[in-house]
Motif scaffolding. Structure first.
Motif: not given
Length: 504
Positions: A394-402, A496-504
């Motif tokens: 599963v793509p981390e950033v794209l699933s976060f974007a959803m 902000t923390k959610a973005i940080e986790i997805a961006a790792e």
């Protein structure tokens, strides 16, 4: 000091009228007419453009008052440095309003020098209208006008195939040429134009689909005040030494991809003029590249970035965390999901990042957020499914974007905005924002959130909505769980923390 009008300082150049253009707006003037002007100077095209106003109201009187002359103001970053290029455009010979001067317009069909037709009548312009008739003066629709124009040319030149035309629509819709050709043939059938006309059209005319890529804000950004209290437009005109009421600003980047079985570069020497033009028998790669990389990166990023307190695309590059997320999503997920030359995709992506940072064209995140559900389906879902098919992950950033989309669409109150459209009220740290989408989408989210936040329920309801995605996304192994986790992170840990986790 009062400046002289541009047409008192610069002289027009008389050339054969080789191009008929439906549309007089900022885009065509800063894209097609700018390229024709370059081709006249650098590759010997030796042709001018006749502009046809496609609607009863337009700006041809203003263009004619300057004898077709105006200045393009190209601004952006080149090798990281702010760059401004101005050019006086001398490729438009005249503009015609077919609603007030039909005979002058239709007589253009009798011009033996005419070879090309271009258009930008908006995405809605290429549409079939069964009510238009051959004897309308003019036909209300663009396909109707074009069919009648072609029939007049066929009659005047007595079916001479060498007098056929190359037609290149620039409307921002997929398969614009294929659809335009389909509607021309439909009108020919409705109007009983006969087999001889159809034979002439099919043998002598080439209707090419095309992909256009240049951001053209036009005059509006030039109205901004500068340090001396004057507008950018006023200062530019003083620097140029003439008054130009039709200044047309655009970004430096341009791409015109034209799909045809035969390159027409020999007749329209754009590549020879050093322009970024591609003649190709299949432009699927270029279309996919633009939609997935340029548009897809926008849609993947803007909702989370807005919830994180940012307001413009340029802000995303100044925010270390959002930039890290955006870069990971583009280079590690979107690009690997696309078939084709990976290095070419990476080069295009680097150009896109430089374009996004253009300080001259601030692009509001809320403007890009309009209709994000359908945009995600068209621009990002193919990258999600493509990545999962190729990697099994599963793509981390794209699933976060959803998940960010679901969080951005959180609201329960439907209201009317200043234009009278129905919108859903969202909340960003106590600040109200309006969520713009179809009524059905907004009502669905309002209903989902009426009982409060439930990440599992929201993620399942959204991902299983086959009306939106054309498939049940809960069947993609691991996607629902990943989106639910990201949505929980947004709501419990903060964006902000959610973005940080997805961006790792």
């Amino acid at each position: 000091m009062e400046l002289q009008p541009i047409n008192k300082v610069i002289k027009t150049v008389k050339r054969p009228e080789k191009v008929l253009q439906f549309g007089e707006g900022n885009f065509l003037r800063a894209f097609v007419d700018w390229q024709i002007d370059n081709a006249n100077e650098k590759s010997g095209f030796n042709g001018n453009v006749v502009v046809v106003q496609p609607l009863p109201q337009g700006m041809i009187d203003a263009i004619n008052s300057q004898d077709g002359l105006y200045t393009t103001v190209l601004r952006g970053l080149r090798d990281g440095k702010p760059t401004v290029e101005t050019r006086a455009i001398n490729s438009i010979s005249r503009c015609i309003n077919p609603y007030s001067d039909f005979e002058t317009y239709i007589k253009c069909a009798e011009n033996p020098d005419l070879r090309f037709i271009v258009s930008n009548t908006t995405e809605a312009g290429i549409a079939y209208d069964p009510s238009v008739k051959l004897d309308d003066k003019p036909q209300a629709s663009y396909p109707g006008k074009l069919t009648a124009f072609l029939y007049r040319r066929f009659q005047f030149f007595k079916g001479d195939v060498s007098k056929g035309l190359i037609i290149i629509p620039c409307e921002l819709s997929e398969d614009n040429g294929l659809n335009l050709k389909k509607f021309i043939l439909k009108h020919a059938e409705d109007w009983k134009l006969g087999e001889e006309f159809l034979d002439w059209f099919n043998k002598g005319c080439d209707v090419c689909s095309s992909l256009v890529d240049r951001i053209v804000p036009g005059y509006r950004p030039l109205m901004a005040k500068e340090e001396n209290g004057k507008t950018q437009a006023e200062n530019l005109c003083e620097k140029l030494g003439y008054q130009d009421n039709l200044l047309d600003s655009a970004e430096l980047f341009h791409l015109w991809c034209i799909e045809s079985e035969k390159s027409h570069e020999d007749e329209l020497p754009l590549v020879k003029a050093g322009l970024n033009v591609v003649w190709t028998p299949n432009m699927e790669f270029y279309h996919t590249r633009k939609v997935r990389i340029l548009n897809g990166t926008h849609t993947m990023t803007v909702l989370a970035a807005y919830l994180n307190g940012l307001n413009f695309v340029q802000d995303c590059f100044k925010n270390e965390l959002v930039y890290k997320m955006m870069k990971k999503g583009l280079f590690q997920e979107i690009i690997p999901s696309i078939d084709g030359d990976q290095q070419e995709l990476i080069n295009y992506a680097n150009d896109v990042f430089e374009r996004f940072q253009n300080p001259f064209n601030p692009h509001a995140l809320l403007d890009i957020s309009l209709n994000s559900v359908s945009k995600f389906w068209a621009r990002d879902l193919p990258s999600v499914t493509g990545y999962m098919k190729k990697t099994g992950k599963v793509p981390e950033v794209l699933s976060f974007a959803m998940a960010a989309l679901m969080a951005f669409y959180e609201g329960t109150e439907m209201v009317q905005n200043e234009r009278g459209a129905t919108v859903l009220k969202g909340n960003r740290n106590g600040e109200t924002y309006f969520i713009n989408d179809s009524k059905e989408v907004l009502e669905t989210f309002a209903d989902l959130y009426k009982n409060g936040r439930d990440a599992k329920a929201v993620a399942h309801a959204v991902l299983s909505n086959t009306a939106w995605w054309k498939e049940d996304l809960t069947r993609l192994e691991g996607l629902e769980e990943a989106v639910c986790t990201h949505l929980n992170n947004i709501w419990t840990l903060g964006i902000t923390k959610a973005i940080e986790i997805a961006a790792e």
